[in-house]
Write a protein that holds these residues in place. Structure first.
Motif, PDB file in Angstrom:
ATOM      1  N   GLU A 185       0.813  -1.224   0.000  1.00  0.00           N
ATOM      2  CA  GLU A 185       0.000   0.000   0.000  1.00  0.00           C
ATOM      3  C   GLU A 185       0.840   1.263   0.000  1.00  0.00           C
ATOM      4  N   ARG A 186       2.019   1.213   0.613  1.00  0.00           N
ATOM      5  CA  ARG A 186       2.864   2.398   0.660  1.00  0.00           C
ATOM      6  C   ARG A 186       3.519   2.698  -0.682  1.00  0.00           C
ATOM      7  N   TYR A 187       3.411   1.779  -1.616  1.00  0.00           N
ATOM      8  CA  TYR A 187       4.018   1.955  -2.930  1.00  0.00           C
ATOM      9  C   TYR A 187       2.994   2.025  -4.060  1.00  0.00           C
ATOM     10  N   ALA A 188       1.860   1.370  -3.873  1.00  0.00           N
ATOM     11  CA  ALA A 188       0.886   1.310  -4.965  1.00  0.00           C
ATOM     12  C   ALA A 188      -0.510   1.736  -4.549  1.00  0.00           C
ATOM     13  N   GLY A 189      -0.696   2.115  -3.292  1.00  0.00           N
ATOM     14  CA  GLY A 189      -1.992   2.592  -2.844  1.00  0.00           C
ATOM     15  C   GLY A 189      -2.321   3.955  -3.443  1.00  0.00           C
ATOM     16  N   GLN A 190      -3.564   4.320  -3.383  1.00  0.00           N
ATOM     17  CA  GLN A 190      -4.026   5.565  -3.992  1.00  0.00           C
ATOM     18  C   GLN A 190      -3.264   6.778  -3.466  1.00  0.00           C
ATOM     19  N   ASP A 191      -3.102   6.854  -2.148  1.00  0.00           N
ATOM     20  CA  ASP A 191      -2.413   8.014  -1.576  1.00  0.00           C
ATOM     21  C   ASP A 191      -0.954   8.067  -2.004  1.00  0.00           C
ATOM     22  N   ALA A 192      -0.325   6.893  -2.123  1.00  0.00           N
ATOM     23  CA  ALA A 192       1.068   6.857  -2.560  1.00  0.00           C
ATOM     24  C   ALA A 192       1.196   7.366  -3.995  1.00  0.00           C
ATOM     25  N   ILE A 193       0.258   6.989  -4.831  1.00  0.00           N
ATOM     26  CA  ILE A 193       0.286   7.452  -6.230  1.00  0.00           C
ATOM     27  C   ILE A 193       0.050   8.951  -6.297  1.00  0.00           C
ATOM     28  N   PHE A 194      -0.949   9.437  -5.547  1.00  0.00           N
ATOM     29  CA  PHE A 194      -1.225  10.870  -5.551  1.00  0.00           C
ATOM     30  C   PHE A 194      -0.011  11.672  -5.088  1.00  0.00           C
ATOM     31  N   ALA A 195       0.645  11.203  -4.048  1.00  0.00           N
ATOM     32  CA  ALA A 195       1.801  11.925  -3.509  1.00  0.00           C
ATOM     33  C   ALA A 195       2.926  11.995  -4.541  1.00  0.00           C
ATOM     34  N   ARG A 196       3.228  10.877  -5.183  1.00  0.00           N
ATOM     35  CA  ARG A 196       4.289  10.836  -6.184  1.00  0.00           C
ATOM     36  C   ARG A 196       3.949  11.682  -7.410  1.00  0.00           C
ATOM     37  N   ALA A 197       2.654  11.740  -7.733  1.00  0.00           N
ATOM     38  CA  ALA A 197       2.220  12.502  -8.905  1.00  0.00           C
ATOM     39  C   ALA A 197       1.937  13.965  -8.582  1.00  0.00           C
ATOM     40  N   ALA A 198       2.104  14.342  -7.304  1.00  0.00           N
ATOM     41  CA  ALA A 198       1.857  15.718  -6.859  1.00  0.00           C
ATOM     42  C   ALA A 198       0.414  16.144  -7.112  1.00  0.00           C
ATOM     43  N   ILE A 199      -0.518  15.217  -6.855  1.00  0.00           N
ATOM     44  CA  ILE A 199      -1.943  15.519  -6.978  1.00  0.00           C
ATOM     45  C   ILE A 199      -2.467  15.831  -5.583  1.00  0.00           C
ATOM     46  N   GLU A 200      -2.860  17.086  -5.360  1.00  0.00           N
ATOM     47  CA  GLU A 200      -3.278  17.513  -4.035  1.00  0.00           C
ATOM     48  C   GLU A 200      -4.798  17.646  -3.946  1.00  0.00           C
ATOM     49  N   GLY A 201      -5.274  17.785  -2.693  1.00  0.00           N
ATOM     50  CA  GLY A 201      -6.701  17.970  -2.460  1.00  0.00           C
ATOM     51  C   GLY A 201      -7.230  17.002  -1.422  1.00  0.00           C
ATOM     52  N   ASP A 202      -8.463  17.229  -0.966  1.00  0.00           N
ATOM     53  CA  ASP A 202      -9.079  16.393   0.062  1.00  0.00           C
ATOM     54  C   ASP A 202     -10.108  15.419  -0.508  1.00  0.00           C
ATOM     55  N   ASN A 203     -10.619  15.710  -1.697  1.00  0.00           N
ATOM     56  CA  ASN A 203     -11.642  14.864  -2.298  1.00  0.00           C
ATOM     57  C   ASN A 203     -10.976  13.837  -3.207  1.00  0.00           C
ATOM     58  N   ASP A 204     -11.067  12.561  -2.817  1.00  0.00           N
ATOM     59  CA  ASP A 204     -10.361  11.516  -3.563  1.00  0.00           C
ATOM     60  C   ASP A 204     -10.906  11.339  -4.974  1.00  0.00           C
ATOM     61  N   THR A 205     -12.212  11.504  -5.147  1.00  0.00           N
ATOM     62  CA  THR A 205     -12.786  11.372  -6.486  1.00  0.00           C
ATOM     63  C   THR A 205     -12.244  12.448  -7.408  1.00  0.00           C
ATOM     64  N   GLU A 206     -12.182  13.673  -6.903  1.00  0.00           N
ATOM     65  CA  GLU A 206     -11.652  14.769  -7.710  1.00  0.00           C
ATOM     66  C   GLU A 206     -10.165  14.567  -7.996  1.00  0.00           C
ATOM     67  N   ARG A 207      -9.432  14.036  -7.009  1.00  0.00           N
ATOM     68  CA  ARG A 207      -8.005  13.799  -7.220  1.00  0.00           C
ATOM     69  C   ARG A 207      -7.786  12.699  -8.274  1.00  0.00           C
ATOM     70  N   MET A 208      -8.610  11.677  -8.267  1.00  0.00           N
ATOM     71  CA  MET A 208      -8.476  10.625  -9.271  1.00  0.00           C
ATOM     72  C   MET A 208      -8.799  11.169 -10.661  1.00  0.00           C
ATOM     73  N   ASP A 209      -9.823  11.998 -10.748  1.00  0.00           N
ATOM     74  CA  ASP A 209     -10.145  12.626 -12.037  1.00  0.00           C
ATOM     75  C   ASP A 209      -8.974  13.466 -12.537  1.00  0.00           C
ATOM     76  N   ARG A 210      -8.349  14.190 -11.605  1.00  0.00           N
ATOM     77  CA  ARG A 210      -7.204  15.029 -11.968  1.00  0.00           C
ATOM     78  C   ARG A 210      -6.022  14.166 -12.422  1.00  0.00           C
ATOM     79  N   LEU A 211      -5.802  13.065 -11.720  1.00  0.00           N
ATOM     80  CA  LEU A 211      -4.716  12.158 -12.104  1.00  0.00           C
ATOM     81  C   LEU A 211      -4.936  11.627 -13.517  1.00  0.00           C
ATOM     82  N   MET A 212      -6.150  11.197 -13.814  1.00  0.00           N
ATOM     83  CA  MET A 212      -6.451  10.672 -15.144  1.00  0.00           C
ATOM     84  C   MET A 212      -6.202  11.744 -16.211  1.00  0.00           C
TER      85      MET A 212
END
Length: 408
Positions: A279-306
């Motif tokens: 999880e520390r390498y492939a979990g959602q939060d780990a991916i967001f952190a590495r990709a510099a995707i910020e925010g509190d709403n996970d759905t919005e952050r996933m949309d931004r990542l895509m």
């Protein structure tokens, strides 16, 4: 308090009448399973497939119709010689309620005995760190909405299944440890019973990834695989193991926790208390952190990542590629340990397939050469319905194993 199942077991030691009653109960379930596997049929054909007499099948079908589990479906003119048989099938008005609590949402769905999801709704909310009772009350409101929809559509809901993201004692209805939502030793069995007040079979509690793995087996790609590792990617990473088309959940019911498999012994501390977990390498939060995707709403952050992945953003591509590599490390170890060679990606991992799957496949080939091919990494099409459908489907099978509980 003694149950119908307990009574059935005791009846085998109480003389011929008890044994006859027990055999009838088993035959009721046998007929239901045959209809579930073979679809619409006739009484004569069910008799031929099960080895029961036509008279017995007719009597059993009459009981199952009385219980609301079987319905007549009109003349089947492709039946045996002579007079056309009257078709019978599982009653599409019989249903179960599936529910899910995840880190950032709660969801419900009504599944009929034909395996069709009649209603499904997801309510976005942050559950991590909230009081369990508060989360459960919000789920209760959503469940009541689903039951009202079912009632208006003429569906009879017999049982409920609740999927949660953590270790579960299914026998007691206790969430032992769900680190991503901060729950430990939360007894929800008594509360869960109130979700289906009119349901004969009540509500059972399951692990979310196991439920999703079973949904893939029953309603997705899993039937064609038979043996596979289901990997669910949300905030955490869940895993379910299917061997010989059955869930392997281990002696304590919690096998498959791939998210907490160690992929780097010198890695960072995990929410479970261990170090170097997947999880520390492939979990959602780990991916967001590495990709510099910020925010509190996970759905919005996933949309931004895509979006940034589509744009070719290098940090985002590197983050997802890294996650795919470590997923491959964990999958390879699982393949070798259990002698299976296929994986199904669900949840957000399915959405990230285009960028993640190549690194995952390359990693598996490197760490477990020859055990898997490109075709053995499959993408689930069930989306957020998976755990809900699996929890509801499990309860359909409970009803089908004990249909006598619905008879007077």
């Amino acid at each position: 308090m003694a149950t119908d199942v307990d009574a059935a077991k005791r009846s085998t030691t109480q003389g011929a009448p008890g044994r006859v009653a027990d055999v009838r109960r088993r035959n009721l379930s046998l007929v239901l399973r045959q209809l579930a596997e073979g679809g619409q049929s006739t009484r004569a054909r069910v008799a031929a497939e099960t080895g029961l007499t036509k008279a017995s099948v007719s009597s059993l079908v009459a009981d199952l119709m009385s219980a609301g589990l079987v319905m007549e479906v009109g003349l089947n003119r492709a039946a045996e010689r002579g007079r056309p048989g009257l078709g019978v099938a599982l009653n599409s008005a019989a249903a179960t309620l599936g529910m899910e609590i995840n880190v950032d949402y709660v969801a419900v769905g009504v599944l009929n005995f034909a395996g069709e999801l009649q209603f499904h709704d997801v309510h976005e909310q942050r559950n991590a760190g909230r009081d369990p009772e508060e989360v459960l009350y919000s789920l209760q409101d959503l469940a009541q909405w689903a039951l009202q929809q079912a009632d208006a559509a003429g569906l009879k809901v017999h049982a409920g299944g609740l999927a949660v993201p953590g270790l579960v004692d299914t026998a007691r209805g206790v969430v032992l440890n769900a680190p991503n939502i901060g729950w430990r030793n939360v007894d929800i069995a008594q509360w869960a019973e109130t979700l289906i007040p009119a349901g004969t079979f009540g509500t059972a509690v399951f692990n979310e990834a196991n439920s999703a793995a079973l949904a893939e087996l029953w309603y997705g790609h899993g039937r064609g695989l038979g043996n596979y590792l289901f990997i669910s990617g949300e905030v955490g990473i869940g895993g379910g193991i299917i061997i010989n088309s059955e869930l392997f959940d281990g002696p304590g019911g919690n096998a498959g926790e791939i998210g907490h498999m160690v992929v780097d012994p010198d890695g960072p501390e995990c929410s479970c208390g261990g170090f170097g977990c997947l999880e520390r390498y492939a979990g959602q939060d780990a991916i967001f952190a590495r990709a510099a995707i910020e925010g509190d709403n996970d759905t919005e952050r996933m949309d931004r990542l895509m979006q940034v992945l589509d744009d070719g953003d290098e940090p985002a591509l590197a983050a997802v590629t890294r996650a795919g590599h470590y997923l491959g490390v964990a999958a390879s170890s699982t393949f070798r340990l259990l002698n299976i060679n296929a994986a199904v990606l669900g949840g957000n991992f399915a959405a990230l397939e285009r960028w993640m799957a190549p690194a995952l496949r390359e990693s598996v080939e490197r760490h477990a050469p020859g055990l898997s091919t490109a075709g053995d990494i499959v993408i689930s099409g069930l989306g957020r319905q998976a755990a809900v459908r699996g929890a509801a489907g499990s309860r359909i099978r409970t009803v089908m194993e004990h249909p006598y509980a619905l008879l007077d």
